[in-house]
Write a protein that holds these residues in place. Structure first.
Motif, PDB file in Angstrom:
ATOM      1  N   VAL A  78       5.304   0.460  -2.600  1.00 36.66           N
ATOM      2  CA  VAL A  78       4.547  -0.691  -2.655  1.00 36.66           C
ATOM      3  C   VAL A  78       3.897  -0.629  -3.813  1.00 36.66           C
ATOM      4  O   VAL A  78       3.504   0.259  -4.238  1.00 36.66           O
ATOM      5  N   TRP A 136       2.928  -8.718  -4.422  1.00 37.90           N
ATOM      6  CA  TRP A 136       3.211  -7.490  -3.796  1.00 37.90           C
ATOM      7  C   TRP A 136       4.450  -7.263  -3.719  1.00 37.90           C
ATOM      8  O   TRP A 136       5.353  -8.019  -2.978  1.00 37.90           O
ATOM      9  N   LEU A 157       1.666  -3.676  -6.695  1.00 33.36           N
ATOM     10  CA  LEU A 157       1.510  -5.069  -7.139  1.00 33.36           C
ATOM     11  C   LEU A 157       2.073  -5.264  -8.530  1.00 33.36           C
ATOM     12  O   LEU A 157       2.097  -4.579  -9.535  1.00 33.36           O
ATOM     13  N   VAL A 211      -3.356  -4.292   0.119  1.00 37.83           N
ATOM     14  CA  VAL A 211      -2.059  -3.365   0.037  1.00 37.83           C
ATOM     15  C   VAL A 211      -1.830  -3.498   1.615  1.00 37.83           C
ATOM     16  O   VAL A 211      -0.637  -3.516   2.042  1.00 37.83           O
TER      17      VAL A 211
END
Length: 91
Positions: A32, A41, A34, A4
């Motif tokens: 953020v 991302w 996934l 990340v």
């Protein structure tokens, strides 16, 4: 696979390459995640953009905050390459 922190660095670097430093005032990470398939991302960055400021930001002597703009960056989870940048609406 990148982690990340690397995804965020890729998005920030991409934004700094596209926009001048003065356009990226108060740049910060907003979100953020996934993607469900683990291939991308999704990184949302926000910053103050004076170009979208509304006239009359002082009302009764009080200063109102400048509006923030938000951009969604899609970063390849394998390579770290940014594949897209889109306007992120908060509506």
């Amino acid at each position: 696979m990148i982690d990340v922190k690397q995804a965020v660095k890729s998005a920030e670097s991409y934004a700094r390459d596209l926009f001048s430093e003065k356009d990226l005032r108060h740049l910060r990470l907003e979100e953020v995640e996934l993607s469900e398939d683990g291939r991308q991302w999704k990184v949302t960055l926000g910053w103050v953009e004076p170009a979208v400021a509304k006239p009359g930001l002082m009302v009764n002597g009080a200063v109102h905050k400048l509006p923030r703009v938000y951009k969604l960056f899609e970063v390849d989870a394998e390579t770290g390459a940014v594949s897209s940048m889109k306007i992120r609406n908060l509506n």
